[in-house]
Motif scaffolding. Structure first.
Motif, short mmCIF file in Angstrom:
data_model
loop_
_atom_site.label_atom_id
_atom_site.label_comp_id
_atom_site.label_asym_id
_atom_site.label_seq_id
_atom_site.Cartn_x
_atom_site.Cartn_y
_atom_site.Cartn_z
N LEU A 1 16.40 13.71 16.83
CA LEU A 1 16.20 14.70 15.77
C LEU A 1 15.12 14.16 14.85
N TYR A 2 13.97 14.82 14.86
CA TYR A 2 12.77 14.33 14.17
C TYR A 2 12.41 15.28 13.02
N PHE A 3 12.13 14.70 11.85
CA PHE A 3 11.74 15.48 10.67
C PHE A 3 10.31 15.08 10.28
N PRO A 4 9.32 15.92 10.55
CA PRO A 4 7.93 15.54 10.27
C PRO A 4 7.63 15.34 8.79
N ASP A 5 8.38 16.00 7.89
CA ASP A 5 8.03 15.95 6.47
C ASP A 5 9.16 15.42 5.59
N GLU A 6 10.12 14.69 6.19
CA GLU A 6 11.20 14.11 5.40
C GLU A 6 11.03 12.60 5.30
N ASN A 7 11.74 12.02 4.31
CA ASN A 7 11.62 10.59 4.09
C ASN A 7 12.85 9.84 4.61
N HIS A 8 13.22 8.78 3.91
CA HIS A 8 14.30 7.91 4.37
C HIS A 8 15.66 8.62 4.38
N TRP A 9 15.80 9.65 3.55
CA TRP A 9 17.13 10.24 3.36
C TRP A 9 17.29 11.66 3.91
N VAL A 10 16.23 12.44 4.05
CA VAL A 10 16.27 13.86 4.39
C VAL A 10 16.85 14.62 3.20
N VAL B 1 0.82 -1.22 0.00
CA VAL B 1 0.00 0.00 0.00
C VAL B 1 0.85 1.27 0.00
N ARG B 2 2.17 1.14 0.24
CA ARG B 2 3.05 2.31 0.26
C ARG B 2 4.37 1.95 -0.42
N TYR B 3 5.12 2.99 -0.79
CA TYR B 3 6.40 2.77 -1.45
C TYR B 3 7.35 3.91 -1.09
N TRP B 4 8.39 3.60 -0.34
CA TRP B 4 9.43 4.54 0.09
C TRP B 4 8.86 5.72 0.87
N ASP B 5 8.24 6.69 0.19
CA ASP B 5 7.76 7.89 0.90
C ASP B 5 6.40 8.36 0.41
N HIS B 6 5.68 7.51 -0.32
CA HIS B 6 4.37 7.94 -0.80
C HIS B 6 3.39 6.77 -0.78
N ILE C 1 17.79 9.73 14.75
CA ILE C 1 17.30 10.62 13.69
C ILE C 1 16.31 9.84 12.84
N HIS C 2 15.17 10.48 12.51
CA HIS C 2 14.18 9.79 11.69
C HIS C 2 13.23 10.80 11.04
N GLY C 3 12.75 10.44 9.84
CA GLY C 3 11.74 11.22 9.14
C GLY C 3 10.40 10.51 9.17
N ASP C 4 9.33 11.28 9.35
CA ASP C 4 8.00 10.69 9.49
C ASP C 4 7.47 10.14 8.18
N ARG C 5 8.02 10.58 7.04
CA ARG C 5 7.56 10.08 5.74
C ARG C 5 8.45 8.93 5.23
N ARG D 1 9.94 3.02 4.30
CA ARG D 1 10.79 1.84 4.25
C ARG D 1 11.15 1.38 5.67
N VAL D 2 11.55 2.34 6.51
CA VAL D 2 11.75 2.06 7.93
C VAL D 2 10.81 3.01 8.69
N PRO D 3 9.61 2.56 9.02
CA PRO D 3 8.60 3.46 9.57
C PRO D 3 9.03 4.11 10.89
N ILE D 4 8.43 5.25 11.18
CA ILE D 4 8.79 6.08 12.32
C ILE D 4 8.63 5.35 13.64
N GLY D 5 7.80 4.32 13.68
CA GLY D 5 7.63 3.56 14.91
C GLY D 5 8.93 2.98 15.44
N GLU D 6 9.87 2.67 14.55
CA GLU D 6 11.17 2.17 14.99
C GLU D 6 11.89 3.20 15.85
N ALA D 7 11.89 4.45 15.39
CA ALA D 7 12.55 5.51 16.15
C ALA D 7 11.83 5.81 17.45
N LEU D 8 10.50 5.82 17.40
CA LEU D 8 9.73 6.12 18.62
C LEU D 8 9.99 5.06 19.70
#
Length: 698
Positions: free
Chosen positions: A657-666, A190-195, A627-631, A634-641
């Motif tokens: 360091l949390y990025f609400p609108d970044e993906n796997h790479w920033v 249902v998802r792919y990388w960041d979308h 460090i983690h991005g919410d988008r 591939r490695v969902p934010i739950g891992e960081a939380l």
């Protein structure tokens, strides 16, 4: 902590962009290469900062294939241009969301819309203004051109159940006006990388010959698109898996089919473009097939066959030569203990060029079609975007290395031992703040572990420097090429030696080397890393008492594992990391892939129990920056939380360091800069003993 400088003495000016993060993110970045069909022109994409300095925009530049003339810029627009490809008439096609200056009222593709979509544009061979030639409500995501005829196929996103572009636009409008954003899924994923996937999906549309430029004052001729994949399930990266025969009669595409209850695999399909009739050419229940390319006469295809991994075995790769008419296939690289990719036929069709990781490089190879072993043509460096001149006179590619950013080069089609000089281009750098060295270590089982070591200027036995272990992601990859996102030279400019090892699971060292770490990430990969660090610490230029470890993705997993297994490092930085392996595999965007290696956690829990870092959280004594991005899907934010909570409740010195609108790479310039500012401040506090300096914008 250093003393403040005398205010009467001006600070020395920066001599290198690596000393200043703002200057570093502003450096031009070359990516993408396209060779005209007559071999006389090269186009590259170049990313630079926009006027506000908040995002990168891409423009197209022309590079002289002979290396005699300086590069010149071809396009300019705020939205930028990408995906260049040359048509037989010498025009340059590209995608862009720029506005159409000829449209009534100044509107057009990408102008005045809330969500501008890229269109297909054409830049005339003789110069002048580019014009839009094709639009679609879902935007144009890629293009393939028939080398002999100029027929065009485009990739565009289409809504389910619509008959044409008008109906597609109406459906999108209906959803927007009704305030509907919901997506109904009937198959995994249902998802792919960041979308999110759906409700629209990529389709392949036949455009045929593009209309000529209209006379002054005349309306442009519309292009009627015909869907060549109305009922197919195209792969998520459809634009990367399409090829058009030189005469335009046959389209090769990759089609995704189910593999088990919640899995999928890819097969090779060919479509007669005139009728839309499709037939399966290669369908292997034990492998994915991808990256098809036609021979010069269109009678054959070359593609990559990637075996599906299992609980016992990692994937393996080979090249297939396939007869288009009958489907007969034979292996071009049988017994070749490397993983071929990006195949291209030679100009006469008697050989295939391909790229493969090999001993810390990403090298160019040539293999005869009628049998014979692959021959490596290049020495150092990592090659990409391979282009073959149609007259057989030359090859062109982008070449990079850990001490060279990507740059276009010209290669001989047959010579070995090549290390070509870059062609004049807008991405050339000056000096680097240190030197690159290749080093080796011996693992616990006797295996050779290859690494790259960056030493900063001034490092010596008299002035040893701190060491930063930087672990690559993947895990099926290797450190071998320049990276703007993971750049060790920024660390070297601040006095760190940076160790970039290729431990077990790294590709380019043979199948057995990958197999050593398969399903046992905490075993050989970890001990290989420690062996590499042990060897680096023996160097007189390295201060073994001041070390840190960091990594992203799989490298983040390894950073977490290191934190639970040893306290030899003063600091750990973990980006987009796996912490609870069971949780990760159940929530990532492609769970079926990882479960092949790890097994069903309910039926085969042993690997999870032995290799999941979270089970050893009580052992962590080292300060950790998470460090983690919410988008990041591939490695969902739950891992960081979960990791952050486990660190905090145990009183481990840590920051998040949390990025609400970044993906796997920033990927945005501002956030990338803040990423480095935070990492460097954290390392300075714990490795150098400096006082913590919170980044100004945080």
């Amino acid at each position: 902590m250093s003393e403040p400088s005398d205010e009467s003495t001006p600070a020395p000016e920066s001599t290198s962009p690596f000393d200043d993060l703002r200057a570093f993110v502003a450096l031009p970045r070359v990516a993408g290469l396209a060779l005209s069909l007559d071999g006389s022109r090269l186009a590259v994409s170049v990313q630079t900062l926009d006027a506000e300095g908040t995002k990168w925009q891409s423009a197209l530049w022309e590079v002289d294939p002979a290396g005699q003339q300086p590069a010149r810029r071809l396009t300019r627009s705020a939205p930028g241009e990408s995906a260049p490809v040359w048509a037989p008439d010498g025009s340059l096609l590209f995608t862009s969301a720029r506005p159409d200056p000829g449209a009534r009222g100044g509107s057009g593709p990408g102008d005045g819309a809330e969500d501008p979509k890229p269109a297909l544009w054409s830049l005339p061979a003789g110069g002048g203004e580019a014009r839009p030639v094709l639009t679609h409500p879902g935007g144009v995501g890629g293009v393939a051109v028939a080398a002999d005829t100029g027929d065009v196929v485009v990739v565009a996103s289409a809504m389910p159940g619509v008959a044409d572009a008008e109906a597609d636009a109406a459906r999108r409008k209906q959803r927007k006006e009704a305030g509907v954003s919901a997506i109904l899924h009937e198959a995994y994923p249902v998802r792919y990388w960041d979308h999110d996937l759906g409700p629209a999906a990529p389709h392949l549309f036949w455009a045929g010959r593009l209309p000529a430029e209209p006379a002054a004052g005349a309306e442009p001729e519309p292009v009627a698109l015909r869907d060549l994949t109305p009922d197919a399930r195209p792969p998520k990266g459809a634009g990367e898996s399409v090829a058009l025969s030189p005469d335009g009669r046959v389209l090769a595409r990759i089609e995704t089919v189910p593999d088990g209850p919640a899995g999928e695999r890819d097969r090779l399909v060919v479509v007669e473009t005139a009728s839309g009739t499709a037939r399966v050419l290669v369908d292997d229940p034990l492998a994915d097939v991808h990256s098809p390319r036609f021979s010069p006469d269109g009678s054959a295809l070359v593609c990559v066959r990637e075996t599906l991994p299992t609980f016992e075995e990692p994937p393996d790769f080979t090249l297939l030569h396939v007869d288009v008419a009958g489907g007969a296939a034979h292996d071009l690289t049988a017994g070749f203990d490397r993983w071929p990719s990006a195949p291209q036929f030679s100009a006469d069709g008697t050989a295939v060029y391909f790229l493969a990781d090999d001993d810390g490089r990403h090298a160019l190879f040539r293999v005869p079609v009628d049998g014979g072993a692959p021959v490596r043509l290049t020495t150092d460096g990592a090659y990409s975007d391979l282009q073959v001149a149609r007259d057989g006179s030359a090859l062109y590619a982008l070449r990079s290395a850990y001490d060279e950013p990507p740059a276009p080069v010209r290669l001989d089609p047959e010579a070995t031992g090549q290390h070509p000089e870059p062609l004049p281009n807008p991405g050339t750098l000056g000096g680097l703040p240190g030197t690159l060295h290749e080093v080796e270590a011996t693992a616990a089982d006797g295996s050779r572990v290859q690494s790259w070591l960056v030493l900063p200027e001034g490092a010596s036995a008299q002035s040893p420097v701190p060491l930063l272990l930087w672990i690559h992601g993947g895990p099926l990859m290797s450190w071998n090429s320049w990276s703007w996102r993971w750049c060790p030279w920024l660390m070297a400019a601040r006095g760190y030696a940076v160790l970039l090892p290729n431990p077990a699971l790294s590709q380019g060292f043979g199948q057995d080397f990958v197999r050593r770490g398969w399903g046992e990430w905490g075993e050989a990969p970890y001990t290989d890393l420690m062996a590499a660090v042990d060897a680096a610490e023996q160097r007189p230029e390295v201060d073994a008492s001041r070390t840190a470890a960091m990594g992203g993705s799989f490298g983040g997993y390894m950073a977490n594992w290191v934190a639970t297994q040893t306290d030899r490092f003063r600091a750990i930085v973990t980006h987009a990391s796996l912490w609870h392996v069971d949780s990760f595999i159940g929530t990532t965007d492609a769970a079926y892939y990882w479960e092949k290696e790890w097994g069903d956690p309910l039926q085969q829990p042993k690997r999870y129990e032995q290799n999941s870092p979270h089970r050893f959280a009580d052992a962590i004594r080292t300060p950790v920056l998470v460090i983690h991005g919410d988008r990041d899907y591939r490695v969902p934010i739950g891992e960081a939380l979960r990791l952050w909570y486990d660190l905090q409740k145990r009183g481990v010195p840590s920051k998040f360091l949390y990025f609400p609108d970044e993906n796997h790479w920033v990927l945005t310039p501002g956030n990338a800069q803040v990423w480095y500012e935070t990492v460097l401040a954290f390392l300075a506090e714990h490795v150098l003993g400096d006082e913590w300096q919170r980044p100004e914008l945080l």
